[in-house]
Design a protein around this motif. Structure first.
Motif, PDB file in Angstrom:
ATOM      1  N   UNK A  48       0.866  -1.173   0.000  1.00 31.51           N
ATOM      2  CA  UNK A  48       0.000   0.000   0.000  1.00 31.51           C
ATOM      3  C   UNK A  48       0.906   1.227   0.000  1.00 31.51           C
ATOM      4  N   UNK A  49       0.552   2.244  -0.798  1.00 30.60           N
ATOM      5  CA  UNK A  49       1.430   3.407  -0.955  1.00 30.60           C
ATOM      6  C   UNK A  49       0.618   4.684  -0.783  1.00 30.60           C
ATOM      7  N   UNK A  50       1.179   5.647  -0.032  1.00 32.59           N
ATOM      8  CA  UNK A  50       0.482   6.907   0.224  1.00 32.59           C
ATOM      9  C   UNK A  50       1.429   8.096   0.068  1.00 32.59           C
ATOM     10  N   UNK A  81      -2.113   2.240  -4.701  1.00 34.93           N
ATOM     11  CA  UNK A  81      -1.925   3.618  -4.250  1.00 34.93           C
ATOM     12  C   UNK A  81      -3.231   4.065  -3.600  1.00 34.93           C
ATOM     13  N   UNK A  82      -3.189   4.416  -2.330  1.00 38.65           N
ATOM     14  CA  UNK A  82      -4.402   4.834  -1.615  1.00 38.65           C
ATOM     15  C   UNK A  82      -4.719   6.310  -1.868  1.00 38.65           C
ATOM     16  N   UNK A  83      -4.180   6.836  -2.958  1.00 39.66           N
ATOM     17  CA  UNK A  83      -4.342   8.247  -3.318  1.00 39.66           C
ATOM     18  C   UNK A  83      -5.322   8.444  -4.468  1.00 39.66           C
ATOM     19  N   UNK A  84      -5.905   7.357  -4.977  1.00 33.94           N
ATOM     20  CA  UNK A  84      -6.594   7.429  -6.265  1.00 33.94           C
ATOM     21  C   UNK A  84      -8.106   7.353  -6.210  1.00 33.94           C
ATOM     22  N   UNK A 106      -6.436   2.171   5.414  1.00 34.38           N
ATOM     23  CA  UNK A 106      -5.591   1.112   5.955  1.00 34.38           C
ATOM     24  C   UNK A 106      -6.401   0.220   6.885  1.00 34.38           C
ATOM     25  N   UNK A 107      -7.299   0.828   7.670  1.00 34.56           N
ATOM     26  CA  UNK A 107      -8.188   0.030   8.522  1.00 34.56           C
ATOM     27  C   UNK A 107      -9.001  -0.951   7.691  1.00 34.56           C
ATOM     28  N   UNK A 108      -9.475  -0.508   6.535  1.00 31.79           N
ATOM     29  CA  UNK A 108     -10.325  -1.356   5.700  1.00 31.79           C
ATOM     30  C   UNK A 108      -9.572  -2.322   4.806  1.00 31.79           C
ATOM     31  N   UNK A 109      -8.371  -1.949   4.376  1.00 31.30           N
ATOM     32  CA  UNK A 109      -7.649  -2.736   3.367  1.00 31.30           C
ATOM     33  C   UNK A 109      -6.371  -3.392   3.869  1.00 31.30           C
ATOM     34  N   UNK A 133       0.633   5.214  12.063  1.00 30.26           N
ATOM     35  CA  UNK A 133       0.188   4.703  13.372  1.00 30.26           C
ATOM     36  C   UNK A 133      -0.842   3.590  13.184  1.00 30.26           C
ATOM     37  N   UNK A 134      -1.777   3.787  12.252  1.00 29.35           N
ATOM     38  CA  UNK A 134      -2.791   2.770  11.968  1.00 29.35           C
ATOM     39  C   UNK A 134      -2.140   1.489  11.441  1.00 29.35           C
ATOM     40  N   UNK A 135      -1.171   1.641  10.552  1.00 27.33           N
ATOM     41  CA  UNK A 135      -0.486   0.484   9.974  1.00 27.33           C
ATOM     42  C   UNK A 135       0.264  -0.298  11.050  1.00 27.33           C
ATOM     43  N   UNK A 136       0.909   0.424  11.945  1.00 27.41           N
ATOM     44  CA  UNK A 136       1.638  -0.242  13.043  1.00 27.41           C
ATOM     45  C   UNK A 136       0.682  -1.068  13.898  1.00 27.41           C
ATOM     46  N   UNK A 137      -0.483  -0.488  14.233  1.00 23.71           N
ATOM     47  CA  UNK A 137      -1.469  -1.197  15.062  1.00 23.71           C
ATOM     48  C   UNK A 137      -1.944  -2.475  14.391  1.00 23.71           C
TER      49      UNK A 137
END
Length: 197
Positions: A48-50, A81-84, A106-109, A133-137
């Motif tokens: 995943x890329x942001x 890419x989570x930018x699109x 990130x929570x959803x995917x 932070x979400x990704x780490x969790x």
């Protein structure tokens, strides 16, 4: 007489690329990042890329190199890419605030074992920090690309690549140049492994 602004930019870019080329730590970090992404893709997980602005465009560019191809005809690998997604971006920003546009996706995917690549030239973008932070969790591998003033981002990253510049366009150029090298390493390694099977 006007200044040669284009020539000055090329010289500034070249100087920064030469600093990057001679930086053994940066090169070692780039190789570690390539290895981390290879491990994730090999296991069937995703990248995943942001990023914001120009870094959002770079996120799309990198995802396209992984899903499509870099230089070789080969199977597509999972990169997003989570930018699109304008509907997701605008609804999340409207309902939760712009700071959450990536964290919520990130929570959803995002799944444990995936990797998040966060591009932030400043290292201070609130939506990038929230996403890390979400990704780490959630147990994702976290990778940051930043500039010389963004090293605080490292507290949230398993791997941090610091471009040797504090000029946003030059930082972005270095990020994309290194990302191309990483894509080449990923593609050649994965294809070598596939040919042995």
């Amino acid at each position: 007489m006007s200044q040669d602004l284009i020539g000055a930019h090329l010289e500034q870019s070249l100087a920064a690329l030469e600093r990057a080329t001679q930086d053994a730590t940066l090169r070692a970090t780039a190789n570690e990042i390539a290895a981390a992404i290879i491990t994730v893709l090999r296991s069937g997980n995703k990248l995943l890329i942001i990023g914001n602005g120009g870094s959002a465009a770079d996120a799309q560019h990198i995802a396209a190199e992984i899903v499509g191809r870099y230089k070789q005809d080969r199977p597509g690998w999972a990169a997003i890419a989570l930018t699109t997604d304008t509907s997701a971006l605008t609804s999340i920003a409207n309902d939760y605030g712009f700071e959450q546009v990536f964290a919520r996706q990130i929570e959803g995917l995002g799944l444990r074992g995936d990797v998040l690549l966060a591009l932030s030239t400043s290292g201070r973008s609130p939506n990038i920090l929230a996403a890390l932070r979400s990704a780490r969790k959630r147990g994702l591998v976290t990778i940051g690309f930043t500039g010389s003033k963004g090293q605080a981002l490292g507290a949230l990253c398993d791997h941090l690549l610091v471009a040797p510049s504090d000029d946003t366009p030059v930082i972005q150029q270095i990020h994309l140049t290194i990302a191309h090298g990483i894509c080449d390493e990923i593609e050649q390694t994965m294809m070598r492994e596939a040919s042995r099977k």
